[in-house]
Scaffold this motif. Sequence first.
Motif, PDB file in Angstrom:
ATOM      1  N   GLU A  54       0.775  -1.493   0.320  1.00 35.50           N
ATOM      2  CA  GLU A  54      -0.098  -0.081   0.249  1.00 35.50           C
ATOM      3  C   GLU A  54       0.848   1.082   0.118  1.00 35.50           C
ATOM      4  OE1 GLU A  54      -3.880   1.601  -0.527  1.00 35.50           O
ATOM      5  OE2 GLU A  54      -4.169  -0.474   0.817  1.00 35.50           O
ATOM      6  N   LEU A  55       0.691   2.054  -1.357  1.00 35.29           N
ATOM      7  CA  LEU A  55       1.632   3.169  -1.259  1.00 35.29           C
ATOM      8  C   LEU A  55       1.247   4.307  -0.664  1.00 35.29           C
ATOM      9  CD1 LEU A  55       3.676   2.412  -5.176  1.00 35.29           C
ATOM     10  CD2 LEU A  55       4.826   2.688  -2.163  1.00 35.29           C
ATOM     11  N   ALA A  56       1.384   5.148  -0.147  1.00 31.06           N
ATOM     12  CA  ALA A  56       0.823   6.932   0.989  1.00 31.06           C
ATOM     13  C   ALA A  56       1.155   7.634  -1.349  1.00 31.06           C
ATOM     14  CB  ALA A  56       1.534   7.557   1.015  1.00 31.06           C
ATOM     15  N   GLN A  57      -0.173   7.842  -2.088  1.00 27.66           N
ATOM     16  CA  GLN A  57      -0.211   8.661  -3.339  1.00 27.66           C
ATOM     17  C   GLN A  57       0.342  10.109  -2.964  1.00 27.66           C
ATOM     18  OE1 GLN A  57      -4.453   9.047  -3.546  1.00 27.66           O
ATOM     19  NE2 GLN A  57      -4.759   6.648  -5.146  1.00 27.66           N
ATOM     20  N   SER A  58       0.614  10.341  -2.133  1.00 28.18           N
ATOM     21  CA  SER A  58       1.645  11.361  -1.576  1.00 28.18           C
ATOM     22  C   SER A  58       3.413  11.033  -2.301  1.00 28.18           C
ATOM     23  CB  SER A  58       2.081  11.886  -0.702  1.00 28.18           C
ATOM     24  OG  SER A  58       2.688  11.345   0.565  1.00 28.18           O
ATOM     25  N   ALA A  59       3.208  10.119  -2.506  1.00 22.02           N
ATOM     26  CA  ALA A  59       4.686   9.719  -3.250  1.00 22.02           C
ATOM     27  C   ALA A  59       4.293   9.622  -4.601  1.00 22.02           C
ATOM     28  CB  ALA A  59       4.829   7.778  -2.360  1.00 22.02           C
ATOM     29  N   TYR A  60       3.848  10.024  -5.261  1.00 21.59           N
ATOM     30  CA  TYR A  60       3.525  10.024  -6.535  1.00 21.59           C
ATOM     31  C   TYR A  60       3.062  10.940  -7.177  1.00 21.59           C
ATOM     32  CZ  TYR A  60       0.094   6.434  -6.705  1.00 21.59           C
ATOM     33  OH  TYR A  60      -1.455   5.667  -6.649  1.00 21.59           O
ATOM     34  N   LEU A  61       1.659  11.244  -6.708  1.00 20.59           N
ATOM     35  CA  LEU A  61       0.715  12.093  -7.134  1.00 20.59           C
ATOM     36  C   LEU A  61       0.984  13.619  -7.166  1.00 20.59           C
ATOM     37  CD1 LEU A  61      -2.655  10.238  -6.109  1.00 20.59           C
ATOM     38  CD2 LEU A  61      -1.493  10.116  -8.210  1.00 20.59           C
ATOM     39  N   THR A  62       1.366  14.524  -8.137  1.00 13.73           N
ATOM     40  CA  THR A  62       1.125  15.868  -7.269  1.00 13.73           C
ATOM     41  C   THR A  62       0.618  16.588  -6.198  1.00 13.73           C
ATOM     42  OG1 THR A  62       1.707  16.036 -10.120  1.00 13.73           O
ATOM     43  CG2 THR A  62       0.680  18.563  -8.716  1.00 13.73           C
ATOM     44  N   HIS A  63      -0.720  16.049  -5.925  1.00 18.14           N
ATOM     45  CA  HIS A  63      -1.848  16.045  -5.095  1.00 18.14           C
ATOM     46  C   HIS A  63      -3.078  15.575  -4.648  1.00 18.14           C
ATOM     47  CE1 HIS A  63      -0.182  20.727  -5.326  1.00 18.14           C
ATOM     48  NE2 HIS A  63      -0.446  20.160  -6.407  1.00 18.14           N
TER      49      HIS A  63
END
Length: 266
Positions: free
Chosen positions: A220-229
């Motif tokens: 489970e990846l934190a989306q902050s690691a690859y999304l702009t926001h």
Amino acid sequence: MTPVTVSQGGGPVVLGLPHTGTYVPDAIAANLNDNGRKLADTDWHIDRLYDGLLDDVTTVTATFHRYVIDANRDPQGASLYPGQNTTGLVPVTDFDGAAIWKTPPTASDIDTRRRDYHAPYHAALTAELDRVRALHGVAILYDCHSIRSGIPYLFDGTLPDFNIGTNTGATCAAVIESAARDICANAAPYTSIVNGRFKGGWTTRHYGRPHENIHAIQMELAQSAYLTHEAAPWSYDPAKAARLRPHLTLILTALAALAPTLGGTK
């Protein structure tokens, strides 16, 4: 639209992608409220993030959205985390606890969705794990997920970047868990945890049978690691992704290299 797509590879690793799909049939979409139609709880762009990271990998991808039915939930509806806030087989709220339906699905609706969406996805995943195990004597399921790093309804504080789930070690050989753990622990500046808030969903728990030479691990990846926001329009950030992808490559490569040590015969 077909409920599942499969890309077959010849290696020992199978990627499961149950939550990247955004397809909602018109008849179901008509019963979602304005909040539900945002589809905010998608594992945004996780298919793009993992694309091309490992040669000869097999991928099994659900095309339908988790609001139709959640492919990573027990088909009988049992909770993954009793006593904690979570979402069910067919969610009635989003991850913030807000309602998503104008007209919630009936028991009959859920039965139909279980047959038309959930079952075909898992039939395809089962078939690929069996095929890969026949080739190698062992199969490794790596279940790909992502989520917003801050969701007070589901967990306190900020989620680590890497969240490894093995149901406290039950779903895979210890060397698989330790390989993923060690790579993540050394992936500065990212943070990581093993069997924290996310210990592996139904897919990981159901298929992870090391004694039968099927090993399963969830990331489970934190989306902050690859999304702009971590908000609409949920844009993929190529620069962030380029920093993250090499670490994911190391994990997948390490797992594939472990296959011959896990009872594999090829």
